[in-house]
Design an enzyme around this catalytic site. Sequence first.
Site, mmCIF file in Angstrom:
data_model
loop_
_atom_site.group_PDB
_atom_site.id
_atom_site.type_symbol
_atom_site.label_atom_id
_atom_site.label_comp_id
_atom_site.label_asym_id
_atom_site.label_seq_id
_atom_site.Cartn_x
_atom_site.Cartn_y
_atom_site.Cartn_z
ATOM 1 N N ARG A 37 0.797 -1.263 -0.140
ATOM 2 C CA ARG A 37 0.080 0.167 -0.022
ATOM 3 C C ARG A 37 0.673 1.273 -0.091
ATOM 4 O O ARG A 37 0.351 2.469 0.147
ATOM 5 C CB ARG A 37 -0.815 -0.065 1.236
ATOM 6 C CG ARG A 37 -1.830 -0.987 1.011
ATOM 7 C CD ARG A 37 -2.959 -1.043 2.182
ATOM 8 N NE ARG A 37 -2.441 -1.464 3.325
ATOM 9 C CZ ARG A 37 -2.395 -2.830 3.755
ATOM 10 N NH1 ARG A 37 -2.953 -3.786 2.741
ATOM 11 N NH2 ARG A 37 -1.752 -3.176 4.738
ATOM 12 N N HIS A 67 7.481 -6.113 -7.830
ATOM 13 C CA HIS A 67 6.488 -5.559 -7.949
ATOM 14 C C HIS A 67 6.196 -4.099 -7.155
ATOM 15 O O HIS A 67 6.496 -4.247 -5.920
ATOM 16 C CB HIS A 67 4.975 -6.590 -7.753
ATOM 17 C CG HIS A 67 3.856 -6.130 -8.257
ATOM 18 N ND1 HIS A 67 3.180 -5.003 -8.320
ATOM 19 C CD2 HIS A 67 2.751 -7.075 -8.798
ATOM 20 C CE1 HIS A 67 1.870 -5.066 -8.739
ATOM 21 N NE2 HIS A 67 1.701 -6.281 -9.132
ATOM 22 N N HIS A 108 1.463 -1.772 -11.966
ATOM 23 C CA HIS A 108 0.106 -1.522 -12.505
ATOM 24 C C HIS A 108 -0.092 0.028 -13.190
ATOM 25 O O HIS A 108 0.438 0.722 -12.543
ATOM 26 C CB HIS A 108 -0.880 -1.558 -11.553
ATOM 27 C CG HIS A 108 -0.957 -2.942 -10.966
ATOM 28 N ND1 HIS A 108 -1.971 -3.135 -9.931
ATOM 29 C CD2 HIS A 108 -0.437 -4.105 -11.209
ATOM 30 C CE1 HIS A 108 -2.107 -4.362 -9.518
ATOM 31 N NE2 HIS A 108 -0.924 -4.973 -10.354
ATOM 32 N N GLU A 143 1.757 -4.078 -16.186
ATOM 33 C CA GLU A 143 0.776 -5.104 -16.274
ATOM 34 C C GLU A 143 -0.331 -4.836 -17.171
ATOM 35 O O GLU A 143 -0.979 -3.809 -17.186
ATOM 36 C CB GLU A 143 0.815 -5.221 -14.743
ATOM 37 C CG GLU A 143 -0.023 -6.481 -14.650
ATOM 38 C CD GLU A 143 -0.093 -7.259 -13.276
ATOM 39 O OE1 GLU A 143 0.487 -6.636 -12.415
ATOM 40 O OE2 GLU A 143 -0.908 -8.110 -12.876
ATOM 41 N N ASP A 177 -1.042 -10.795 -17.347
ATOM 42 C CA ASP A 177 -1.625 -11.421 -16.309
ATOM 43 C C ASP A 177 -2.821 -12.179 -16.792
ATOM 44 O O ASP A 177 -3.710 -11.747 -17.380
ATOM 45 C CB ASP A 177 -2.105 -10.594 -15.377
ATOM 46 C CG ASP A 177 -2.635 -11.227 -13.987
ATOM 47 O OD1 ASP A 177 -3.445 -12.126 -14.155
ATOM 48 O OD2 ASP A 177 -2.157 -10.791 -12.983
ATOM 49 N N ASP A 225 -11.218 -8.873 -11.778
ATOM 50 C CA ASP A 225 -9.801 -9.195 -11.344
ATOM 51 C C ASP A 225 -9.862 -9.759 -9.775
ATOM 52 O O ASP A 225 -9.533 -9.416 -8.917
ATOM 53 C CB ASP A 225 -9.135 -7.674 -11.113
ATOM 54 C CG ASP A 225 -7.957 -7.966 -10.649
ATOM 55 O OD1 ASP A 225 -7.206 -9.130 -10.411
ATOM 56 O OD2 ASP A 225 -7.213 -6.950 -10.360
ATOM 57 N N HIS A 227 -8.575 -13.324 -8.419
ATOM 58 C CA HIS A 227 -7.649 -14.415 -8.753
ATOM 59 C C HIS A 227 -8.223 -15.867 -8.351
ATOM 60 O O HIS A 227 -8.804 -15.709 -7.077
ATOM 61 C CB HIS A 227 -6.374 -14.284 -8.291
ATOM 62 C CG HIS A 227 -5.748 -12.997 -9.004
ATOM 63 N ND1 HIS A 227 -4.392 -13.060 -8.923
ATOM 64 C CD2 HIS A 227 -6.108 -12.066 -9.717
ATOM 65 C CE1 HIS A 227 -3.998 -11.776 -9.302
ATOM 66 N NE2 HIS A 227 -4.925 -11.283 -9.928
ATOM 67 N N GLU A 257 0.023 -15.973 -8.657
ATOM 68 C CA GLU A 257 -0.364 -15.067 -7.703
ATOM 69 C C GLU A 257 -2.026 -15.433 -7.326
ATOM 70 O O GLU A 257 -2.799 -14.711 -7.433
ATOM 71 C CB GLU A 257 -0.668 -13.617 -8.314
ATOM 72 C CG GLU A 257 0.648 -12.931 -8.940
ATOM 73 C CD GLU A 257 0.330 -11.809 -9.807
ATOM 74 O OE1 GLU A 257 -0.719 -11.506 -10.444
ATOM 75 O OE2 GLU A 257 1.103 -10.662 -9.151
#
Length: 285
Positions: A37, A67, A108, A143, A177, A225, A227, A257
């Site tokens: 975050r 990432h 992102h 991504e 992804d 989104d 997963h 992920e």
Amino acid sequence: MLTIGCHLSCSKGYANMAREAASIDGNTFQFFTRNPRGGKAKALDPNDLDAYDVLAAEAGITRILAHAPYTLNPASNKEQTREFALMTLADDLARMEVATPGQLYNMHPGSHVGQGSEVGIQLIADTLNQVLTPDMTTTLLLETMAGKGSEVGGTFEELAAIIERIDLDEHVGVCLDTCHIWDGGYDIVEDLDGVLDEFDRVIGLDRLRAIHLNDSLNPRASHKDRHARIGEGHIGFDALAAVTMHPKLAHLPFYLETPQDDLSGYAQEIAALRACDKGSHQMSH
Ligand code: FE
Ligand code: FE
Ligand code: ZN
């Protein structure tokens, strides 16, 4: 041999990540550069990095993927938020040159928060033009996103438009992804070849440097989104195994992920995908 691993916690340092990757038969891994975050990054520990080098070599780890915090938004309508994204990206990239030169850094692209994707694309490119440097050894990856809310990067065209506006674009690639592009509408179950042809036509397959391998809880084009574990979603095991074995993708590093309770869940997924990969090689020899 398949290059595959999963997302690992960076809280116990680099050496521990190499140890954990090796413990689940992984030969790569992904990690957050700092609290996902945002917030301050931990100081680099030279002893940890030395230990990491030894353990990574033992485990055959040559490729890793950092990432960026997923809350960074260089496409924000708030100057302060864009500035924070700029500072964090610059700091992360500088740290990578010290800790792990020559590796991959994924982000992102951002959310345009109602300003429209055209404005978002320009703001993202403006930020990247300020953080990329001619002598950097890291490759920055954008991504592919699910197109949730006002996310930029939900289509190959939007990623291509960002890259087109980057001056030092030789330092930029794409991380695909599987959950996100499925949720974005790309049919990797029935027509993986067609999707890869489209990626090649719009972005260029030479830009593709990493794959996030995830199943999806939702049907195609849901823009959600969420997963799922490999084989427990709408994409399914066979289609995801086919992604890892596709001749145009098999050389890339793959990152799970998937939602797991602990590392053993990833170990099972890696074992199943490696078994499939070995089986296909035996068939062809
Ligand atoms: Fe991501
Ligand atoms: Fe991802
Ligand atoms: Zn996701």
